[in-house]
Scaffold this active site. Sequence first.
Site, PDB file in Angstrom:
ATOM      1  N   LYS A 123      54.900  -6.031  52.704  1.00  0.00           N
ATOM      2  CA  LYS A 123      54.169  -5.146  53.623  1.00  0.00           C
ATOM      3  C   LYS A 123      55.129  -4.553  54.647  1.00  0.00           C
ATOM      4  O   LYS A 123      56.004  -5.259  55.176  1.00  0.00           O
ATOM      5  CB  LYS A 123      53.052  -5.933  54.310  1.00  0.00           C
ATOM      6  N   SER A 162      44.469  -4.349  56.723  1.00  0.00           N
ATOM      7  CA  SER A 162      45.589  -3.440  56.864  1.00  0.00           C
ATOM      8  C   SER A 162      46.665  -3.622  55.789  1.00  0.00           C
ATOM      9  O   SER A 162      47.586  -2.802  55.698  1.00  0.00           O
ATOM     10  CB  SER A 162      46.218  -3.624  58.252  1.00  0.00           C
ATOM     11  N   SER A 178      42.924  -8.742  57.271  1.00  0.00           N
ATOM     12  CA  SER A 178      43.818  -7.745  56.677  1.00  0.00           C
ATOM     13  C   SER A 178      44.462  -8.140  55.366  1.00  0.00           C
ATOM     14  O   SER A 178      45.046  -7.296  54.690  1.00  0.00           O
ATOM     15  CB  SER A 178      44.910  -7.355  57.684  1.00  0.00           C
TER      16      SER A 178
END
Length: 491
Positions: free
Chosen positions: A87, A162, A186
Amino acid sequence: MGYAELTADEYRAASALDLGRRVAAGELSPVHLAELALELAAQAEPVINAYAALLPERARATAAAREAEVRAGTVRSPLHGVPIAVKDNMLEEGVPAGKGSLTSSDEPAPASSPMVGRLLDAGAVVIGRTTTPEFGWKATGISPRTGITRNPWDPQRNPGGSSAGSGATVGSGAVPIATGTDAGGSVRIPAAFCGVVGLKPTLGAIPVWPSTVNENLSHAGVLTRDVRDARAVLALTRGPDPRDPQSYWSRPPAGDGERRLRVGIVRAPFGIDPEEDVAAAVGRALDALVAAGGADYAETTLPTELPRAVFEVLWVTGRGLGFRDLAREHADVMDPGLVRLGPLAEAYDLPAFYAAMTARREFNFAMAHVLDEWDLLVMPTMPITAFAADAEVPPGGEADAPLPWITWTPYTYPFNITGQPAITLPTGLGRGGMPVGAQIVGPWAHDERVLEFAVHAQRVLASTNERTVAPTAQMPTSTMQVDHPRARRDR
Protein backbone atom coordinates in the site's frame (compact mmCIF):
# COMPACT_ATOMS: atom_id res chain seq x y z
CA MET A 1 17.62 -26.51 -12.56
CA GLY A 2 14.45 -26.93 -14.58
CA TYR A 3 11.42 -24.91 -13.50
CA ALA A 4 7.74 -25.51 -14.11
CA GLU A 5 5.77 -22.71 -15.73
CA LEU A 6 2.36 -21.82 -14.40
CA THR A 7 -0.53 -20.62 -16.49
CA ALA A 8 -2.23 -17.43 -15.35
CA ASP A 9 -5.18 -19.45 -14.06
CA GLU A 10 -2.92 -21.83 -12.13
CA TYR A 11 -1.11 -18.87 -10.59
CA ARG A 12 -4.36 -17.15 -9.57
CA ALA A 13 -5.64 -20.35 -7.98
CA ALA A 14 -2.53 -20.92 -5.85
CA SER A 15 -2.09 -19.59 -2.35
CA ALA A 16 1.06 -17.68 -1.45
CA LEU A 17 2.15 -20.58 0.75
CA ASP A 18 1.67 -23.02 -2.14
CA LEU A 19 3.84 -20.82 -4.36
CA GLY A 20 6.47 -20.41 -1.65
CA ARG A 21 6.61 -24.14 -1.01
CA ARG A 22 7.22 -24.84 -4.69
CA VAL A 23 9.87 -22.11 -4.87
CA ALA A 24 11.66 -23.64 -1.88
CA ALA A 25 11.50 -27.07 -3.54
CA GLY A 26 13.11 -25.70 -6.69
CA GLU A 27 9.98 -26.28 -8.77
CA LEU A 28 9.06 -22.64 -9.45
CA SER A 29 11.19 -19.69 -10.40
CA PRO A 30 10.72 -16.44 -8.45
CA VAL A 31 11.52 -14.61 -11.69
CA HIS A 32 8.71 -16.45 -13.47
CA LEU A 33 6.30 -15.62 -10.64
CA ALA A 34 7.29 -11.95 -10.70
CA GLU A 35 6.77 -11.81 -14.47
CA LEU A 36 3.34 -13.43 -14.11
CA ALA A 37 2.35 -10.96 -11.39
CA LEU A 38 3.61 -7.94 -13.36
CA GLU A 39 1.85 -9.10 -16.53
CA LEU A 40 -1.47 -9.72 -14.78
CA ALA A 41 -1.26 -6.41 -12.93
CA ALA A 42 -0.48 -4.53 -16.14
CA GLN A 43 -3.36 -6.24 -17.97
CA ALA A 44 -5.81 -5.24 -15.24
CA GLU A 45 -4.55 -1.68 -14.79
CA PRO A 46 -6.51 -0.02 -17.59
CA VAL A 47 -9.63 -1.49 -16.00
CA ILE A 48 -9.14 -1.18 -12.23
CA ASN A 49 -6.27 1.30 -11.62
CA ALA A 50 -4.97 -0.59 -8.57
CA TYR A 51 -1.39 0.70 -8.62
CA ALA A 52 0.11 4.06 -7.78
CA ALA A 53 3.28 2.61 -9.31
CA LEU A 54 4.39 -0.70 -10.76
CA LEU A 55 8.06 -1.49 -10.07
CA PRO A 56 9.06 -3.95 -12.81
CA GLU A 57 12.83 -3.39 -12.81
CA ARG A 58 13.10 -3.51 -9.03
CA ALA A 59 10.83 -6.58 -8.84
CA ARG A 60 12.81 -8.46 -11.49
CA ALA A 61 16.11 -7.71 -9.75
CA THR A 62 14.76 -8.81 -6.38
CA ALA A 63 13.25 -11.97 -7.87
CA ALA A 64 16.54 -12.86 -9.54
CA ALA A 65 18.35 -12.44 -6.22
CA ARG A 66 15.80 -14.63 -4.41
CA GLU A 67 16.14 -17.26 -7.16
CA ALA A 68 19.91 -17.28 -6.78
CA GLU A 69 19.51 -17.77 -3.02
CA VAL A 70 17.37 -20.86 -3.56
CA ARG A 71 19.96 -22.25 -5.95
CA ALA A 72 22.57 -21.70 -3.22
CA GLY A 73 20.43 -23.50 -0.66
CA THR A 74 18.99 -20.46 1.16
CA VAL A 75 15.26 -20.06 1.73
CA ARG A 76 14.39 -17.13 3.96
CA SER A 77 10.80 -18.01 4.86
CA PRO A 78 7.65 -19.74 3.56
CA LEU A 79 7.05 -16.64 1.39
CA HIS A 80 10.49 -16.64 -0.24
CA GLY A 81 10.17 -15.53 -3.87
CA VAL A 82 6.42 -14.81 -3.65
CA PRO A 83 5.10 -11.64 -5.38
CA ILE A 84 3.36 -9.10 -3.15
CA ALA A 85 2.15 -5.50 -3.39
CA VAL A 86 2.54 -2.69 -0.84
CA LYS A 87 0.00 0.00 0.00
CA ASP A 88 1.31 3.42 -1.00
CA ASN A 89 1.15 4.80 2.54
CA MET A 90 3.77 2.32 3.76
CA LEU A 91 7.46 3.02 3.21
CA GLU A 92 9.92 0.90 1.26
CA GLU A 93 13.50 2.05 1.39
CA GLY A 94 14.53 3.63 -1.90
CA VAL A 95 10.97 4.05 -3.24
CA PRO A 96 8.77 7.19 -3.06
CA ALA A 97 5.50 6.97 -1.11
CA GLY A 98 2.73 9.01 -2.71
CA LYS A 99 0.08 8.34 -0.01
CA GLY A 100 -2.65 9.31 -2.47
CA SER A 101 -1.72 12.99 -2.24
CA LEU A 102 -0.33 15.52 -4.70
CA THR A 103 1.37 17.14 -1.71
CA SER A 104 3.67 14.13 -1.12
CA SER A 105 7.35 14.25 -1.94
CA ASP A 106 8.74 12.13 -4.77
CA GLU A 107 11.95 11.58 -2.79
CA PRO A 108 12.79 7.91 -2.14
CA ALA A 109 11.97 6.74 1.38
CA PRO A 110 15.08 6.58 3.63
CA ALA A 111 13.88 3.43 5.45
CA SER A 112 11.15 0.80 5.26
CA SER A 113 8.09 0.53 7.48
CA PRO A 114 8.46 -2.43 9.87
CA MET A 115 5.91 -4.60 8.04
CA VAL A 116 7.47 -3.96 4.64
CA GLY A 117 11.01 -4.44 5.89
CA ARG A 118 10.13 -7.74 7.53
CA LEU A 119 8.41 -9.04 4.39
CA LEU A 120 11.43 -8.07 2.30
CA ASP A 121 13.70 -9.80 4.82
CA ALA A 122 11.43 -12.85 4.47
CA GLY A 123 12.20 -12.97 0.75
CA ALA A 124 8.95 -11.58 -0.68
CA VAL A 125 9.14 -9.72 -4.00
CA VAL A 126 7.33 -6.35 -4.19
CA ILE A 127 5.91 -5.72 -7.68
CA GLY A 128 4.30 -2.34 -7.00
CA ARG A 129 2.59 0.15 -4.74
CA THR A 130 -1.18 0.12 -4.44
CA THR A 131 -3.56 3.07 -4.46
CA THR A 132 -5.12 4.74 -1.45
CA PRO A 133 -7.35 7.78 -0.92
CA GLU A 134 -5.43 10.80 0.30
CA PHE A 135 -3.54 9.81 3.48
CA GLY A 136 -5.99 6.91 3.84
CA TRP A 137 -8.63 9.21 5.27
CA LYS A 138 -11.76 7.50 3.85
CA ALA A 139 -13.18 4.16 2.72
CA THR A 140 -13.39 4.58 -1.05
CA GLY A 141 -10.78 4.30 -3.80
CA ILE A 142 -10.72 7.94 -4.96
CA SER A 143 -7.67 10.19 -4.56
CA PRO A 144 -6.31 13.41 -6.08
CA ARG A 145 -3.06 11.65 -6.98
CA THR A 146 -4.28 8.47 -8.66
CA GLY A 147 -7.91 9.06 -9.58
CA ILE A 148 -10.53 6.32 -9.20
CA THR A 149 -9.66 2.74 -8.32
CA ARG A 150 -12.32 0.24 -9.39
CA ASN A 151 -13.63 -3.11 -8.25
CA PRO A 152 -12.28 -6.12 -10.21
CA TRP A 153 -15.69 -7.80 -10.04
CA ASP A 154 -17.37 -4.83 -11.73
CA PRO A 155 -15.32 -1.76 -12.72
CA GLN A 156 -18.39 0.44 -12.32
CA ARG A 157 -18.27 -0.38 -8.59
CA ASN A 158 -16.20 0.80 -5.64
CA PRO A 159 -13.40 -1.50 -4.34
CA GLY A 160 -13.68 -0.05 -0.85
CA GLY A 161 -10.82 1.65 0.95
CA SER A 162 -8.61 2.90 2.12
CA SER A 163 -6.56 -0.14 1.05
CA ALA A 164 -8.35 0.19 -2.27
CA GLY A 165 -5.63 -0.90 -4.67
CA SER A 166 -4.60 -3.76 -2.39
CA GLY A 167 -8.12 -5.17 -2.40
CA ALA A 168 -8.47 -4.66 -6.14
CA THR A 169 -5.17 -6.28 -7.11
CA VAL A 170 -5.57 -9.31 -4.82
CA GLY A 171 -9.16 -9.63 -6.02
CA SER A 172 -8.00 -9.54 -9.65
CA GLY A 173 -5.49 -12.34 -8.99
CA ALA A 174 -2.34 -10.36 -9.79
CA VAL A 175 -0.74 -10.98 -6.38
CA PRO A 176 -1.65 -13.35 -3.55
CA ILE A 177 -0.70 -10.83 -0.83
CA ALA A 178 -0.94 -7.06 -0.45
CA THR A 179 -0.28 -5.00 2.65
CA GLY A 180 -2.88 -2.66 4.07
CA THR A 181 -3.67 -0.38 6.97
CA ASP A 182 -6.91 -0.33 8.91
CA ALA A 183 -8.00 2.51 11.20
CA GLY A 184 -11.74 2.13 10.65
CA GLY A 185 -12.10 -0.85 8.34
CA SER A 186 -9.56 0.01 5.64
CA VAL A 187 -8.41 -3.61 5.23
CA ARG A 188 -11.73 -5.35 5.89
CA ILE A 189 -13.92 -3.10 3.72
CA PRO A 190 -11.98 -3.61 0.46
CA ALA A 191 -11.47 -7.29 1.27
CA ALA A 192 -15.23 -7.75 1.64
CA PHE A 193 -16.05 -5.70 -1.47
CA CYS A 194 -13.39 -7.46 -3.60
CA GLY A 195 -13.99 -11.03 -2.41
CA VAL A 196 -10.70 -11.68 -0.59
CA VAL A 197 -9.41 -12.26 2.94
CA GLY A 198 -8.59 -9.20 5.06
CA LEU A 199 -6.87 -9.39 8.47
CA LYS A 200 -6.72 -6.57 11.01
CA PRO A 201 -4.60 -7.96 13.86
CA THR A 202 -4.73 -6.64 17.41
CA LEU A 203 -3.65 -3.00 17.64
CA GLY A 204 0.16 -2.93 17.61
CA ALA A 205 0.64 -6.61 16.76
CA ILE A 206 2.30 -5.46 13.53
CA PRO A 207 4.18 -2.23 14.28
CA VAL A 208 3.05 0.93 12.48
CA TRP A 209 5.71 3.43 11.42
CA PRO A 210 5.72 6.23 10.42
CA SER A 211 3.13 6.95 13.08
CA THR A 212 -0.27 8.24 12.04
CA VAL A 213 -2.46 11.05 13.33
CA ASN A 214 -4.85 8.37 14.64
CA GLU A 215 -2.28 5.97 16.06
CA ASN A 216 -4.65 4.59 18.71
CA LEU A 217 -6.95 3.39 15.89
CA SER A 218 -4.44 2.42 13.19
CA HIS A 219 -3.53 -1.22 12.55
CA ALA A 220 -1.18 -2.64 9.94
CA GLY A 221 -2.82 -5.59 8.22
CA VAL A 222 -2.94 -7.69 5.09
CA LEU A 223 -5.22 -8.75 2.23
CA THR A 224 -4.73 -12.24 0.81
CA ARG A 225 -6.27 -15.02 -1.27
CA ASP A 226 -6.20 -17.48 1.62
CA VAL A 227 -6.54 -17.25 5.41
CA ARG A 228 -3.38 -19.32 5.80
CA ASP A 229 -1.44 -16.70 3.85
CA ALA A 230 -2.67 -13.98 6.22
CA ARG A 231 -1.58 -16.16 9.13
CA ALA A 232 1.89 -16.54 7.60
CA VAL A 233 2.22 -12.79 7.06
CA LEU A 234 1.30 -12.08 10.68
CA ALA A 235 3.82 -14.64 11.92
CA LEU A 236 6.56 -13.00 9.86
CA THR A 237 5.76 -9.37 10.65
CA ARG A 238 4.43 -9.21 14.22
CA GLY A 239 6.54 -8.26 17.20
CA PRO A 240 7.82 -5.12 18.91
CA ASP A 241 9.58 -2.28 17.16
CA PRO A 242 10.78 0.74 19.19
CA ARG A 243 9.36 3.10 16.56
CA ASP A 244 5.85 2.01 17.58
CA PRO A 245 5.42 1.87 21.38
CA GLN A 246 2.00 0.23 20.93
CA SER A 247 3.74 -2.81 19.47
CA TYR A 248 4.87 -3.78 22.98
CA TRP A 249 1.29 -4.17 24.22
CA SER A 250 0.13 -6.95 21.94
CA ARG A 251 2.13 -9.99 22.91
CA PRO A 252 0.17 -13.18 22.19
CA PRO A 253 -1.33 -14.88 25.26
CA ALA A 254 -0.98 -18.53 26.15
CA GLY A 255 -2.77 -20.90 23.76
CA ASP A 256 -6.39 -21.91 24.18
CA GLY A 257 -5.57 -25.60 24.25
CA GLU A 258 -8.11 -28.09 22.98
CA ARG A 259 -11.23 -26.64 24.56
CA ARG A 260 -14.34 -26.17 22.48
CA LEU A 261 -14.94 -22.58 21.39
CA ARG A 262 -18.10 -20.64 22.12
CA VAL A 263 -19.00 -18.67 18.99
CA GLY A 264 -21.63 -15.96 19.09
CA ILE A 265 -23.56 -15.33 15.86
CA VAL A 266 -24.45 -11.66 15.41
CA ARG A 267 -26.79 -11.17 12.46
CA ALA A 268 -27.45 -7.44 12.96
CA PRO A 269 -24.41 -5.85 14.66
CA PHE A 270 -25.28 -2.86 16.84
CA GLY A 271 -28.91 -3.35 15.90
CA ILE A 272 -28.30 -2.49 12.23
CA ASP A 273 -29.69 -4.98 9.71
CA PRO A 274 -27.65 -5.72 6.58
CA GLU A 275 -29.29 -5.59 3.19
CA GLU A 276 -31.28 -8.71 2.31
CA ASP A 277 -28.75 -10.14 -0.14
CA VAL A 278 -25.92 -9.70 2.36
CA ALA A 279 -27.98 -11.28 5.13
CA ALA A 280 -28.81 -14.22 2.86
CA ALA A 281 -25.19 -14.85 1.83
CA VAL A 282 -23.86 -14.59 5.36
CA GLY A 283 -26.79 -16.67 6.63
CA ARG A 284 -25.91 -19.50 4.24
CA ALA A 285 -22.31 -19.39 5.46
CA LEU A 286 -23.38 -19.44 9.10
CA ASP A 287 -25.70 -22.37 8.47
CA ALA A 288 -22.81 -24.29 6.90
CA LEU A 289 -20.54 -23.52 9.85
CA VAL A 290 -23.12 -24.61 12.40
CA ALA A 291 -23.79 -27.80 10.45
CA ALA A 292 -20.07 -28.58 10.31
CA GLY A 293 -19.75 -28.37 14.09
CA GLY A 294 -16.36 -27.90 15.71
CA ALA A 295 -17.63 -25.20 18.08
CA ASP A 296 -20.68 -24.31 20.16
CA TYR A 297 -22.75 -21.73 18.27
CA ALA A 298 -25.60 -19.57 19.51
CA GLU A 299 -27.34 -16.39 18.40
CA THR A 300 -26.44 -13.24 20.33
CA THR A 301 -26.62 -9.48 20.12
CA LEU A 302 -24.18 -6.73 21.05
CA PRO A 303 -25.35 -5.00 24.26
CA THR A 304 -24.14 -1.56 23.26
CA GLU A 305 -25.01 1.14 20.77
CA LEU A 306 -22.98 1.97 17.69
CA PRO A 307 -20.15 4.29 18.87
CA ARG A 308 -20.43 6.64 15.90
CA ALA A 309 -20.04 9.85 17.94
CA VAL A 310 -16.90 8.50 19.61
CA PHE A 311 -15.30 7.60 16.31
CA GLU A 312 -16.23 10.93 14.74
CA VAL A 313 -14.47 12.84 17.52
CA LEU A 314 -11.34 10.72 17.27
CA TRP A 315 -11.19 10.76 13.47
CA VAL A 316 -12.20 14.37 12.85
CA THR A 317 -9.80 15.77 15.43
CA GLY A 318 -6.94 13.45 14.42
CA ARG A 319 -7.20 13.96 10.68
CA GLY A 320 -8.52 17.51 10.82
CA LEU A 321 -5.82 18.89 13.12
CA GLY A 322 -3.12 16.56 11.83
CA PHE A 323 -3.46 17.84 8.25
CA ARG A 324 -4.76 21.35 9.03
CA ASP A 325 -1.56 23.20 8.16
CA LEU A 326 -1.05 21.18 4.97
CA ALA A 327 -4.65 21.88 3.94
CA ARG A 328 -4.28 25.61 4.55
CA GLU A 329 -1.37 25.69 2.11
CA HIS A 330 -2.52 23.14 -0.49
CA ALA A 331 -6.31 22.97 -0.26
CA ASP A 332 -6.66 23.49 -4.00
CA VAL A 333 -5.02 20.12 -4.79
CA MET A 334 -6.31 18.10 -1.84
CA ASP A 335 -9.44 16.01 -1.33
CA PRO A 336 -12.17 18.51 -0.31
CA GLY A 337 -13.54 16.06 2.24
CA LEU A 338 -10.20 15.91 4.05
CA VAL A 339 -9.77 19.68 3.89
CA ARG A 340 -13.22 20.12 5.44
CA LEU A 341 -12.14 18.21 8.57
CA GLY A 342 -9.90 21.08 9.73
CA PRO A 343 -12.72 23.51 10.60
CA LEU A 344 -14.83 20.62 11.96
CA ALA A 345 -11.98 19.64 14.30
CA GLU A 346 -11.60 23.19 15.57
CA ALA A 347 -15.27 23.19 16.59
CA TYR A 348 -14.63 20.56 19.29
CA ASP A 349 -13.67 21.86 22.72
CA LEU A 350 -11.63 19.98 25.32
CA PRO A 351 -14.65 18.88 27.41
CA ALA A 352 -16.23 17.35 24.30
CA PHE A 353 -13.02 15.46 23.53
CA TYR A 354 -12.73 14.09 27.07
CA ALA A 355 -16.40 13.10 27.01
CA ALA A 356 -15.62 11.05 23.90
CA MET A 357 -12.69 9.41 25.71
CA THR A 358 -15.00 8.46 28.55
CA ALA A 359 -17.53 7.02 26.11
CA ARG A 360 -14.74 5.08 24.43
CA ARG A 361 -13.73 3.44 27.70
CA GLU A 362 -17.34 2.49 28.35
CA PHE A 363 -17.68 0.98 24.88
CA ASN A 364 -14.43 -0.94 25.23
CA PHE A 365 -15.57 -2.29 28.59
CA ALA A 366 -18.87 -3.45 27.10
CA MET A 367 -17.14 -5.24 24.21
CA ALA A 368 -14.59 -6.84 26.54
CA HIS A 369 -17.48 -8.17 28.62
CA VAL A 370 -19.06 -9.66 25.46
CA LEU A 371 -15.79 -11.44 24.69
CA ASP A 372 -15.72 -12.84 28.23
CA GLU A 373 -18.98 -14.60 27.40
CA TRP A 374 -18.02 -15.60 23.84
CA ASP A 375 -14.65 -16.75 22.55
CA LEU A 376 -15.40 -15.32 19.10
CA LEU A 377 -18.10 -13.35 17.32
CA VAL A 378 -19.16 -13.93 13.70
CA MET A 379 -21.11 -11.29 11.79
CA PRO A 380 -21.37 -9.61 8.38
CA THR A 381 -18.38 -7.45 7.51
CA MET A 382 -20.44 -4.88 5.61
CA PRO A 383 -24.19 -4.24 5.54
CA ILE A 384 -24.05 -3.62 1.76
CA THR A 385 -22.16 -4.71 -1.34
CA ALA A 386 -20.01 -2.40 -3.43
CA PHE A 387 -21.66 0.72 -4.85
CA ALA A 388 -20.64 3.15 -7.62
CA ALA A 389 -16.90 3.66 -8.07
CA ASP A 390 -17.14 7.45 -8.29
CA ALA A 391 -19.44 7.86 -5.27
CA GLU A 392 -18.57 8.57 -1.64
CA VAL A 393 -21.78 7.02 -0.26
CA PRO A 394 -24.31 4.50 -1.58
CA PRO A 395 -27.62 5.73 -2.99
CA GLY A 396 -29.57 7.53 -0.27
CA GLY A 397 -26.44 7.79 1.93
CA GLU A 398 -25.44 10.64 4.22
CA ALA A 399 -23.21 12.58 1.85
CA ASP A 400 -23.25 15.67 4.11
CA ALA A 401 -22.22 13.84 7.31
CA PRO A 402 -18.94 14.94 8.95
CA LEU A 403 -17.51 11.54 7.93
CA PRO A 404 -19.66 10.23 5.08
CA TRP A 405 -17.79 6.92 4.90
CA ILE A 406 -18.61 5.80 8.45
CA THR A 407 -22.33 6.07 7.70
CA TRP A 408 -22.09 2.90 5.57
CA THR A 409 -19.38 0.99 7.50
CA PRO A 410 -21.01 0.40 10.91
CA TYR A 411 -19.63 -3.11 11.41
CA THR A 412 -15.93 -2.30 11.02
CA TYR A 413 -14.83 0.89 12.79
CA PRO A 414 -16.12 -0.13 16.26
CA PHE A 415 -13.36 -2.74 16.40
CA ASN A 416 -10.75 -0.08 15.77
CA ILE A 417 -12.04 1.74 18.82
CA THR A 418 -11.45 -1.44 20.83
CA GLY A 419 -8.26 -2.55 19.03
CA GLN A 420 -9.50 -6.15 18.83
CA PRO A 421 -8.38 -8.55 16.09
CA ALA A 422 -10.82 -9.11 13.22
CA ILE A 423 -10.70 -10.92 9.91
CA THR A 424 -13.10 -10.98 6.96
CA LEU A 425 -13.36 -13.84 4.50
CA PRO A 426 -15.52 -14.33 1.40
CA THR A 427 -18.90 -15.94 1.99
CA GLY A 428 -20.45 -15.89 -1.47
CA LEU A 429 -22.09 -13.32 -3.70
CA GLY A 430 -24.91 -10.86 -3.21
CA ARG A 431 -26.93 -8.63 -5.51
CA GLY A 432 -25.42 -8.17 -8.96
CA GLY A 433 -22.91 -10.96 -8.36
CA MET A 434 -20.85 -8.81 -5.97
CA PRO A 435 -18.85 -10.36 -3.10
CA VAL A 436 -20.08 -10.56 0.48
CA GLY A 437 -17.83 -11.08 3.50
CA ALA A 438 -18.24 -12.42 7.02
CA GLN A 439 -16.22 -10.97 9.88
CA ILE A 440 -14.74 -12.93 12.78
CA VAL A 441 -13.86 -10.86 15.86
CA GLY A 442 -11.85 -12.05 18.86
CA PRO A 443 -10.59 -10.75 22.20
CA TRP A 444 -7.56 -8.48 22.42
CA ALA A 445 -4.32 -10.28 21.46
CA HIS A 446 -6.09 -13.54 20.56
CA ASP A 447 -5.12 -13.28 16.90
CA GLU A 448 -4.24 -16.95 16.69
CA ARG A 449 -7.69 -17.95 17.91
CA VAL A 450 -9.29 -15.77 15.24
CA LEU A 451 -7.01 -17.18 12.53
CA GLU A 452 -7.44 -20.81 13.59
CA PHE A 453 -11.21 -20.49 13.42
CA ALA A 454 -10.97 -18.59 10.12
CA VAL A 455 -8.95 -21.45 8.61
CA HIS A 456 -11.70 -23.83 9.73
CA ALA A 457 -14.40 -21.54 8.33
CA GLN A 458 -12.59 -21.20 5.00
CA ARG A 459 -12.39 -25.00 4.74
CA VAL A 460 -16.10 -25.40 5.49
CA LEU A 461 -17.12 -22.67 3.07
CA ALA A 462 -14.85 -23.79 0.23
CA SER A 463 -17.56 -26.05 -1.15
CA THR A 464 -20.31 -23.41 -0.91
CA ASN A 465 -18.65 -20.20 -2.16
CA GLU A 466 -19.62 -19.45 -5.75
CA ARG A 467 -16.42 -17.90 -7.10
CA THR A 468 -13.25 -16.64 -5.46
CA VAL A 469 -11.43 -14.77 -8.25
CA ALA A 470 -12.86 -11.70 -9.93
CA PRO A 471 -13.52 -11.79 -13.68
CA THR A 472 -11.18 -8.86 -14.45
CA ALA A 473 -8.79 -10.95 -16.48
CA GLN A 474 -11.57 -11.95 -18.84
CA MET A 475 -12.61 -8.34 -19.46
CA PRO A 476 -11.28 -6.62 -22.55
CA THR A 477 -9.21 -3.71 -21.32
CA SER A 478 -11.03 -1.44 -23.74
CA THR A 479 -14.17 -1.70 -21.61
CA MET A 480 -12.88 0.83 -19.09
CA GLN A 481 -10.08 3.31 -19.64
CA VAL A 482 -9.06 5.06 -16.43
CA ASP A 483 -8.04 8.71 -16.40
CA HIS A 484 -4.90 9.12 -14.32
CA PRO A 485 -4.48 12.67 -12.95
CA ARG A 486 -0.75 12.13 -12.49
CA ALA A 487 1.71 10.19 -14.64
CA ARG A 488 3.07 7.50 -12.32
CA ARG A 489 2.98 4.07 -13.82
CA ASP A 490 6.36 2.32 -13.93
CA ARG A 491 9.45 3.16 -11.92
